[in-house]
Design an enzyme around this catalytic site. Structure first.
Site, PDB file in Angstrom:
ATOM      1  N   GLU A   1     -21.112  74.454  -0.881  1.00  0.00           N
ATOM      2  CA  GLU A   1     -21.361  74.345  -2.287  1.00  0.00           C
ATOM      3  C   GLU A   1     -22.406  74.132  -2.989  1.00  0.00           C
ATOM      4  O   GLU A   1     -22.713  73.100  -3.355  1.00  0.00           O
ATOM      5  CB  GLU A   1     -20.202  73.397  -2.658  1.00  0.00           C
ATOM      6  CG  GLU A   1     -18.862  73.473  -2.299  1.00  0.00           C
ATOM      7  CD  GLU A   1     -17.587  72.489  -2.820  1.00  0.00           C
ATOM      8  OE1 GLU A   1     -17.932  71.515  -3.449  1.00  0.00           O
ATOM      9  OE2 GLU A   1     -16.637  72.801  -2.704  1.00  0.00           O
TER      10      GLU A   1
ATOM     11  N   GLU B   1     -11.982  76.232   1.295  1.00  0.00           N
ATOM     12  CA  GLU B   1     -11.343  74.931   0.767  1.00  0.00           C
ATOM     13  C   GLU B   1     -10.374  75.211  -0.429  1.00  0.00           C
ATOM     14  O   GLU B   1     -10.692  76.137  -1.249  1.00  0.00           O
ATOM     15  CB  GLU B   1     -12.456  73.844   0.189  1.00  0.00           C
ATOM     16  CG  GLU B   1     -13.308  73.189   1.432  1.00  0.00           C
ATOM     17  CD  GLU B   1     -14.170  71.987   0.726  1.00  0.00           C
ATOM     18  OE1 GLU B   1     -13.891  71.591  -0.591  1.00  0.00           O
ATOM     19  OE2 GLU B   1     -15.017  72.221   1.350  1.00  0.00           O
TER      20      GLU B   1
END
Ligand code: FCB
Length: 442
Positions: free
Chosen positions: A168, A352
């Site tokens: 991320e 995720e």
């Protein structure tokens, strides 16, 4: 409550997994790891709920075998985990043999159980010594990260199934250097601009190092958030597009197209590091897959003040314990648009997806039906995308177990497995059992 799908509803090569990260579960106090910027951020009053930190985590450092047993018994194919830089290099430079040994044992433990190890090199815990040197603001971070990559992958790279350098990049840069929500807690546009580019440079450098080691199946993992205009006005449409450019397209476009969206470059202006254009070839070297972390959407409206001049507006949909709206259509949107606009035929993995819930313990069990429904709806979005020809190859639930949820401490429970943070006992929730049943149905 059960899940509505079985293995046979997905392509034969589709992989199910579950994910964690090192600082959130391992117990950073053990095994000779060095201090990280999360330790110092958490030690500063007001940054983390209850001033909690990852010193003990879920004590995965000692209980890893039991945790891998749970993943295996759940019927998962892939375990996505991360490697702690400060465990491997406590001062950011010298290698800690205990750290290498830990990951060596962990990888072999996965292979013994038939699990595919999906490694992430950086899931946010920068060694404090490197933070002292400016951390992600310092261009040298890319080379430091390359050295870390060489040290750890020199030891385990022959056995990992897949690897991604950065978890991320938006969180590493914007959330942590512009919004001040995560370590190092800065609110500074120049720091953010530099971190945004340097995190991309670190991605490229680590990828190059791993290619040099002969590794394959290398990817990039971005978190994507569906930015919806808060109303029908042209102003809302404009700022929602800016939010989308900062949050989603900056990183995808950097990695897959070798250029950043012009509206972000215009906004960041002279804060970008000099000569950034020369790094774009390294940043956009080929990767083998793209990972999408997806949780929610945001309604975005205009706000007074300097660029980017936007704010989040509360939405009307049902929300998780994080206050995040449940919006599976956003996952379908990103799977289709990422393939269409950026990645083409490359495999996509949902690296995720999951939700925080209150998860009450009643009579020794946790009946987390809301989590089962959430997973069901999001796997439904994956199936829709696959039906339309999008090459989605995997779906990994965040998270295997309740853990240290960053600035929100241990309060927010994302696990398929409950962790009692006094005894550290693990207890599979109903969602874990529902997944195990779905994955064993052919
Ligand atoms: C993601 C992070 C992960 C966890 C989930 C809820 O952004 O990668 O560590 O915090 O959100």
């Amino acid at each position: 409550m059960t899940l509505s799908f079985s293995r046979s509803d997905l392509p034969a090569d589709f992989l199910f997994g579950t994910a964690t990260s090192s600082y959130q579960i391992e117990g950073h106090a053990y095994g000779g790891a060095g201090p990280t910027h999360w330790d110092t951020f958490a030690a500063t009053p007001g940054n983390v709920v209850n001033a909690e930190n990852g010193a003990r985590g879920c004590d995965h450092y000692h209980r890893w075998a039991e945790d891998l047993d749970l993943i295996q018994a759940g019927g998962f194919d892939v375990y996505r985990f991360s490697l702690s830089w400060a465990r491997v290099m406590p001062d950011g430079v010298a290698v800690n043999p205990e750290g290498l040994d830990f990951y060596d044992r962990l990888i072999d433990g996965m292979l013994e159980r038939g699990l595919k190890p999906a490694a992430t090199l950086y899931h946010w815990e920068l060694p404090a010594a490197l933070s002292d040197l400016g951390g992600w603001r310092n261009r040298d971070v890319a080379q430091w990260f390359g050295d870390f990559t060489a040290a750890i992958m020199g030891r385990i790279g022959d056995r990992v199934w897949s690897a991604a350098p950065i978890n991320e990049p938006w969180c590493v840069s914007w959330l942590s250097h512009f919004m001040g929500v995560h370590a190092p807690g800065l609110r500074d546009i120049r720091a953010a601009a530099r971190a945004m580019h340097h995190v991309m440079l670190a991605h490229g450098t680590a990828t190059q190092v791993m290619r040099g080691l002969g590794m394959s199946n290398l990817g990039a993992v971005c978190n994507l958030e569906y930015a919806q205009p808060a109303d029908d006005s042209p102003e809302a449409a404009k700022v929602a597009a800016i939010y989308d450019a900062i949050y989603n397209r900056f990183f995808l476009s950097g990695i897959f197209k070798g250029r950043y969206p012009q509206e972000v470059i215009d906004g960041l202006g002279e804060h970008m590091p000099e000569g950034w254009q020369d790094d774009m070839a390294l940043i956009s070297q080929p990767v083998d897959w793209c990972g999408l972390n997806y949780y929610t959407r945001k309604l975005i409206g205009p706000a007074p003040g300097p660029w980017p001049g936007l704010e989040e507006v509360e939405g009307p949909l049902p929300k998780t314990e994080m206050g995040w709206e449940i919006y599976p259509e956003g996952l379908y949107h990103f799977l289709t648009t990422t393939a269409r606009d950026f990645t083409g035929d490359l495999p996509l993995h949902v690296t995720e997806n999951g939700m925080a819930a209150p998860d009450r313990l009643v009579d020794g069990a946790v009946q987390d039906d809301d989590r089962i429904a959430y997973v069901d709806a999001h796997v439904g979005a994956v199936r829709r995308a696959i039906d339309e020809g999008v090459p989605v190859k995997g779906y990994y639930v965040w998270s295997l177990m309740d853990n240290f949820e960053w600035a929100l401490g241990f309060d927010k429970r994302f696990g398929l497995v409950r962790v009692d943070f006094d005894s550290l006992e693990r207890l599979p929730k109903a969602s874990y059992h529902a997944l195990a049943a779905a994955l064993s149905r052919s």
